[in-house]
Design a protein around this motif. Structure first.
Motif, mmCIF file in Angstrom:
data_model
loop_
_atom_site.group_PDB
_atom_site.id
_atom_site.type_symbol
_atom_site.label_atom_id
_atom_site.label_comp_id
_atom_site.label_asym_id
_atom_site.label_seq_id
_atom_site.Cartn_x
_atom_site.Cartn_y
_atom_site.Cartn_z
ATOM 1 N N ASP A 140 17.853 -106.022 35.208
ATOM 2 C CA ASP A 140 17.899 -104.834 36.058
ATOM 3 C C ASP A 140 16.510 -104.352 36.444
ATOM 4 O OD1 ASP A 140 16.937 -103.751 33.712
ATOM 5 O OD2 ASP A 140 18.654 -102.417 33.370
ATOM 6 N N HIS A 141 15.478 -105.052 35.962
ATOM 7 C CA HIS A 141 14.075 -104.804 36.297
ATOM 8 C C HIS A 141 13.540 -103.465 35.778
ATOM 9 C CE1 HIS A 141 14.905 -108.295 38.621
ATOM 10 N NE2 HIS A 141 13.797 -108.271 39.344
ATOM 11 N N THR A 142 14.207 -102.899 34.789
ATOM 12 C CA THR A 142 13.717 -101.641 34.223
ATOM 13 C C THR A 142 12.840 -101.870 32.996
ATOM 14 O OG1 THR A 142 15.665 -101.390 32.791
ATOM 15 C CG2 THR A 142 15.770 -100.409 35.002
ATOM 16 N N PHE A 143 12.756 -103.115 32.537
ATOM 17 C CA PHE A 143 11.992 -103.409 31.326
ATOM 18 C C PHE A 143 11.091 -104.597 31.594
ATOM 19 C CE2 PHE A 143 11.009 -104.975 27.132
ATOM 20 C CZ PHE A 143 10.912 -103.826 26.348
ATOM 21 N N MET A 144 9.774 -104.377 31.494
ATOM 22 C CA MET A 144 8.799 -105.412 31.792
ATOM 23 C C MET A 144 8.382 -106.129 30.511
ATOM 24 S SD MET A 144 4.955 -105.074 33.382
ATOM 25 C CE MET A 144 5.483 -104.218 34.856
ATOM 26 N N SER A 145 8.256 -107.448 30.610
ATOM 27 C CA SER A 145 7.798 -108.252 29.482
ATOM 28 C C SER A 145 6.279 -108.132 29.337
ATOM 29 C CB SER A 145 8.174 -109.715 29.708
ATOM 30 O OG SER A 145 7.300 -110.302 30.677
ATOM 31 N N GLY A 194 -2.617 -111.750 33.073
ATOM 32 C CA GLY A 194 -2.593 -111.645 31.623
ATOM 33 C C GLY A 194 -2.823 -110.264 31.074
ATOM 34 N N LEU A 195 -2.476 -110.139 29.814
ATOM 35 C CA LEU A 195 -2.676 -108.923 29.035
ATOM 36 C C LEU A 195 -3.424 -109.296 27.773
ATOM 37 C CD1 LEU A 195 0.946 -107.489 29.173
ATOM 38 C CD2 LEU A 195 -1.033 -106.392 30.196
ATOM 39 N N PRO A 196 -4.082 -108.333 27.150
ATOM 40 C CA PRO A 196 -4.533 -108.609 25.785
ATOM 41 C C PRO A 196 -3.319 -108.904 24.916
ATOM 42 C CG PRO A 196 -4.747 -106.273 26.314
ATOM 43 C CD PRO A 196 -4.369 -106.963 27.577
ATOM 44 N N ASN A 197 -3.543 -109.360 23.733
ATOM 45 C CA ASN A 197 -2.462 -109.832 22.869
ATOM 46 C C ASN A 197 -1.594 -108.661 22.405
ATOM 47 O OD1 ASN A 197 -0.935 -111.577 21.436
ATOM 48 N ND2 ASN A 197 -2.342 -111.765 19.734
ATOM 49 N N VAL A 198 -0.686 -108.257 23.272
ATOM 50 C CA VAL A 198 0.193 -107.127 22.995
ATOM 51 C C VAL A 198 1.626 -107.530 23.301
ATOM 52 C CG1 VAL A 198 -1.579 -105.395 23.451
ATOM 53 C CG2 VAL A 198 -0.135 -106.198 25.339
ATOM 54 N N GLY A 199 2.547 -106.711 22.852
ATOM 55 C CA GLY A 199 3.959 -106.962 23.083
ATOM 56 C C GLY A 199 4.395 -106.548 24.475
ATOM 57 N N ASN A 200 5.700 -106.520 24.674
ATOM 58 C CA ASN A 200 6.265 -106.206 25.981
ATOM 59 C C ASN A 200 5.871 -104.812 26.440
ATOM 60 O OD1 ASN A 200 7.611 -108.705 26.090
ATOM 61 N ND2 ASN A 200 9.307 -107.900 24.883
ATOM 62 N N ILE A 201 5.720 -104.669 27.756
ATOM 63 C CA ILE A 201 5.260 -103.404 28.344
ATOM 64 C C ILE A 201 6.363 -102.352 28.309
ATOM 65 C CG2 ILE A 201 4.511 -102.300 30.486
ATOM 66 C CD1 ILE A 201 2.368 -103.901 29.085
ATOM 67 N N GLY A 202 7.590 -102.754 28.627
ATOM 68 C CA GLY A 202 8.697 -101.808 28.591
ATOM 69 C C GLY A 202 8.970 -101.159 29.928
ATOM 70 N N ASN A 203 9.378 -99.918 29.865
ATOM 71 C CA ASN A 203 9.861 -99.212 31.062
ATOM 72 C C ASN A 203 8.722 -98.564 31.839
ATOM 73 O OD1 ASN A 203 11.983 -98.393 28.568
ATOM 74 N ND2 ASN A 203 12.863 -99.443 30.327
ATOM 75 N N PRO A 204 8.915 -98.397 33.160
ATOM 76 C CA PRO A 204 7.938 -97.625 33.925
ATOM 77 C C PRO A 204 8.058 -96.146 33.551
ATOM 78 C CG PRO A 204 9.830 -98.210 35.300
ATOM 79 C CD PRO A 204 10.019 -98.889 33.985
ATOM 80 N N PRO A 205 7.042 -95.311 33.853
ATOM 81 C CA PRO A 205 5.802 -95.682 34.551
ATOM 82 C C PRO A 205 4.806 -96.355 33.626
ATOM 83 C CG PRO A 205 5.778 -93.355 33.992
ATOM 84 C CD PRO A 205 7.133 -93.855 33.575
ATOM 85 N N LYS A 206 3.888 -97.127 34.250
ATOM 86 C CA LYS A 206 2.813 -97.780 33.522
ATOM 87 C C LYS A 206 1.625 -97.946 34.447
ATOM 88 C CE LYS A 206 0.954 -99.930 30.005
ATOM 89 N NZ LYS A 206 0.751 -99.287 28.694
ATOM 90 N N ASP A 207 0.455 -97.506 33.996
ATOM 91 C CA ASP A 207 -0.777 -97.643 34.764
ATOM 92 C C ASP A 207 -1.577 -98.788 34.163
ATOM 93 O OD1 ASP A 207 -3.181 -97.470 36.069
ATOM 94 O OD2 ASP A 207 -3.456 -95.311 35.750
ATOM 95 N N PHE A 208 -1.701 -99.891 34.892
ATOM 96 C CA PHE A 208 -2.391 -101.057 34.353
ATOM 97 C C PHE A 208 -3.897 -100.867 34.269
ATOM 98 C CE2 PHE A 208 1.665 -102.870 35.690
ATOM 99 C CZ PHE A 208 2.036 -103.428 34.481
ATOM 100 N N ASN A 209 -4.415 -99.803 34.856
ATOM 101 C CA ASN A 209 -5.829 -99.490 34.674
ATOM 102 C C ASN A 209 -6.122 -99.092 33.233
ATOM 103 O OD1 ASN A 209 -7.024 -99.546 37.537
ATOM 104 N ND2 ASN A 209 -5.207 -98.261 37.799
ATOM 105 N N THR A 210 -5.089 -98.717 32.490
ATOM 106 C CA THR A 210 -5.276 -98.315 31.093
ATOM 107 C C THR A 210 -5.112 -99.480 30.131
ATOM 108 O OG1 THR A 210 -2.931 -97.752 30.787
ATOM 109 C CG2 THR A 210 -4.373 -96.030 31.671
ATOM 110 N N PHE A 239 9.347 -112.505 25.560
ATOM 111 C CA PHE A 239 10.668 -112.670 26.165
ATOM 112 C C PHE A 239 11.293 -114.000 25.764
ATOM 113 C CE2 PHE A 239 12.329 -109.980 29.882
ATOM 114 C CZ PHE A 239 11.985 -108.799 29.261
ATOM 115 N N GLY A 240 10.966 -114.468 24.566
ATOM 116 C CA GLY A 240 11.576 -115.684 24.055
ATOM 117 C C GLY A 240 10.784 -116.925 24.398
ATOM 118 N N ASP A 241 10.697 -117.847 23.455
ATOM 119 C CA ASP A 241 9.986 -119.104 23.643
ATOM 120 C C ASP A 241 11.009 -120.202 23.885
ATOM 121 O OD1 ASP A 241 7.990 -121.008 23.712
ATOM 122 O OD2 ASP A 241 8.007 -121.298 21.545
ATOM 123 N N ALA A 242 10.964 -120.816 25.066
ATOM 124 C CA ALA A 242 11.934 -121.853 25.414
ATOM 125 C C ALA A 242 11.639 -123.137 24.649
ATOM 126 C CB ALA A 242 11.898 -122.120 26.913
#
Length: 680
Positions: free
Chosen positions: A94-99, A105-121, A164-167
């Protein structure tokens, strides 16, 4: 102001007196007995910050060769003539939860989750620059990366494990996990060929792609964009606006959106995929069509007027990044950075010396190198003919040509003449704590008439492992029970026991015709442990917070093993190096270096600011107000009372408040009670 009345019985005072023999537990955690720091680091580390974000992923993103392959007309995305920017991520259906799988890329962190999210942070940049080469032969669309795609765009490879799972199934369709490993792109015949290696789980999860190709666009996703349904036909609607509130990094303004998803359409293994397109500037959208996995990319059922796209997914990738980092931080055993934060010392009534150096050592065999100056004589400039230890890395610090009397060995501060050397490091799989030690003598090691060493190179180790009990390294016969004799035919001798006292036994017995060539392997002189749990203190950008750290390297050594008389100044110097001890960091006890110092041979510590050592028996300064014994600055309270109890039990000179000085008794405790009741 009211203060609590504290009554202490005669029995209680007797119990307090009995606490005076307390000792720290060598477990890498700072006991209250250590008191105030002798030195606090204020220099940001340049040897890595032990931070969860810096843990590398398991696996290798560049090893993935299959994934999502998309062809879209350049005219559909603004006809970029050269480079453009691409962002994207894996989302829930449903696109409400971001991996945590993002392009850029991201630093070694878990899933982002729900909006809002500012990627500058968030650390790093969550988009890459695409510079597609024009190729004469179009790639074959089948979900496998052709050689014609060349190298990864922007040199980027995923640096984060997938949340989001390792295939691991190896099927071209199916489910099992989602990851974005790398992005490849070329152009041919007016089309953009985009290859994103990795996986997109066939459960309706989406791959949301955003193109910044023209002026304008959305830096923050609006909630008034066109209504776009999940392209797998899952029935999940308005998925573009479900992501409203996500803010891209500065410099990225989304103009076009392509959403990709697939699923088992009937629960019987009949898989299909699809894609949806939106022009964010024009406010229009179109379904690009449906297709199958590992196909030629043909799509059917597209909306009238939709761009003529091709799409397929080959989900057989089992390489790339994995589903978890190699270890989690904080971790008692493992670390991804090295730092010193502070130095503490405690000396008990037996003159056993306890040293606490808070901080971390990266578990890649980087080294903490320590020197004790414990008696008259020793080495101010390190010789190159010391005993062989740490694969001769001790001599790597010394003069490069002792016979020719070269003068390029490391020079310690004036007034510091090292009498022993220690190397502490963590590494291996499973990890172990390793400690090497050796005695340093003014004229080099003691020798036989045939110039064979009578001093040991000593080493000891114990396994790390968070599930294990704390196992200090004790130099009591681990990992072997090695304690070489010297029969005058062996150049270098080695031992798993105490260096100085065992070496004294070798020396004494060698010249004793009755006991030659035996040796007494001496135990019970040392304990060493490292707790790597710290994620605070100095970082790679800040030198503040060192005094707040309570874990790190803890070292117990007897006065006999040090060769210390119990009263002379006992000095400690040390620094952090790489694994080969040929590159010195900026983490030095006493400070004095802002940047890494590099090659230690030829370095003179006298050229650095201040003293690169501490005096362990100099003692911390006492509280300016006795009632405020914990130096908190507030009104006297139970914390001050407990701080005094700890100081009294450890015979801290600051707790010796009443005559005769030098003895601890009830008069000292009553003097504190009087000060406490009077306040500051």
């Amino acid at each position: 102001m009211k203060r609590a009345n504290i009554a202490v019985s005669a029995m209680g005072l007797a119990m307090l007196a009995g606490l005076a023999s307390a000792q720290p537990t060598v477990d890498g955690q700072k006991d209250a007995l250590y008191g105030t720091a002798l030195w606090v680091n204020t220099t940001a580390t340049q040897f890595g910050d032990n931070n969860p974000a810096n843990v590398p992923p398991s696996g290798n993103a560049s090893s993935a060769t299959t994934g999502i392959e998309l062809v879209i007309p350049l005219s559909a995305i603004g006809n970029p003539a050269g480079s453009f920017r691409l962002a994207g991520w894996v989302t829930s259906g449903d696109h409400t939860f971001m991996s945590n799988q993002m392009i850029g890329g991201l630093p070694n962190v878990g899933n982002i989750g729900n909006p809002p999210k500012d990627f500058n942070t968030v650390g790093g940049q969550q988009w890459i620059t695409i510079t597609p080469a024009a190729v004469g032969t179009a790639p074959t669309v089948d979900g496998s990366r052709d050689a014609g795609y060349g190298t990864a765009q922007d040199g980027w490879a995923q640096g984060n494990y997938t949340g989001f799972g390792d295939a691991t199934h190896g099927n071209v369709d199916g489910g099992g996990g989602s990851e974005i490993d790398q992005v490849f792109a070329v152009t041919n015949g007016g089309n953009l060929y985009l290859m994103i290696t990795g996986n997109l789980e066939a459960n309706g999860n989406g791959l949301a792609l955003f193109f910044d190709t023209v002026g304008g666009g959305q830096n923050e996703l609006f909630n008034t964009n066109p209504s776009v349904d999940n392209p797998s036909g899952s029935g999940q609607s308005n998925v573009l606006n479900a992501m409203a509130g996500y803010i891209f990094d500065t410099g990225f303004d989304a103009d076009y959106f392509i959403d990709i998803a697939g699923r088992d359409t009937d629960g019987l293994g009949n898989f299909a995929l699809g894609a949806h397109f939106a022009n964010l500037n024009a406010g229009t959208e179109a379904f690009l069509g449906s297709g199958t996995y590992a196909s030629s990319g043909a799509l059917t059922g597209a909306d009238g007027g939709a761009p003529a796209a091709q799409l397929t997914i080959n989900n057989s990738n089992t390489m790339g990044v994995t589903g978890a980092p190699p270890f989690n931080v904080p971790n008692r055993d493992l670390a991804v950075g090295s730092e010193f934060d502070a130095v503490y010392a405690y000396i008990d009534t037996n003159d056993d010396v306890y040293v606490m150096i808070t901080g971390n050592i990266e578990s890649n065999f980087n080294k903490i190198v320590l020197f004790f100056d414990s008696q008259t004589g020793g080495q101010n400039q390190l010789r190159g003919d010391n005993v062989d230890i740490s694969f001769n890395r001790l001599n790597r610090l010394g003069n490069s040509d002792q016979v020719g009397m070269s003068n390029d060995g490391l020079i310690l501060d004036e007034g510091f003449e090292a009498d022993s050397w220690w190397n502490i490091n963590i590494g291996g799989d499973p990890a172990r704590l390793y400690v090497d030690g050796a005695v340093l003598r003014t004229d080099g090691p003691r020798e036989t008439p045939n110039e064979n060493h009578l001093d040991y190179g000593c080493y000891s180790s114990e396994p790390k492992g968070s599930g294990d009990p704390v196992l200090p390294v004790t130099f009591s016969g681990n990992p072997d029970t090695r304690c070489d004799i010297q029969d005058d035919f062996t150049a270098n001798i080695f031992s798993n026991y105490a260096p100085r006292l065992s070496g004294d036994s070798v020396f004494n017995n060698f010249f004793d015709p009755i006991n030659f060539p035996t040796v007494d392997c001496v135990t019970g002189q040392l304990e060493v442990y490292f707790d790597n749990s710290n994620i605070a203190g100095v970082s790679d950008v800040s030198g503040s917070g060192g005094e707040s750290v309570t874990t790190g390297l803890e070292f117990k050594i007897t006065a006999a093993e040090l060769g210390w008389d119990g009263t002379s100044p006992l000095k400690l110097a040390g620094f952090i190096t790489n694994g080969d001890i040929n590159f010195l960091s900026n983490q030095i006890i006493g400070g004095g270096a802002t940047d890494n110092l590099g090659e230690p041979r030829g370095l003179d510590f006298n050229t650095l600011t201040g003293d690169q050592f501490v005096i362990l028996n100099g003692g911390p300064s006492c509280p300016s107000c006795t009632a405020d014994f914990d130096n908190s600055g507030g009104a006297p309270n139970s914390s001050d009372f407990l701080a005094y109890l700890n100081a009294y039990s450890s015979q801290d000179p600051c707790a010796d408040l009443a005559a005769p000085l030098g003895s601890f008794n009830s008069s000292d405790f009553l003097a504190f009670l009087n000060a406490y009741s009077s306040g500051c």
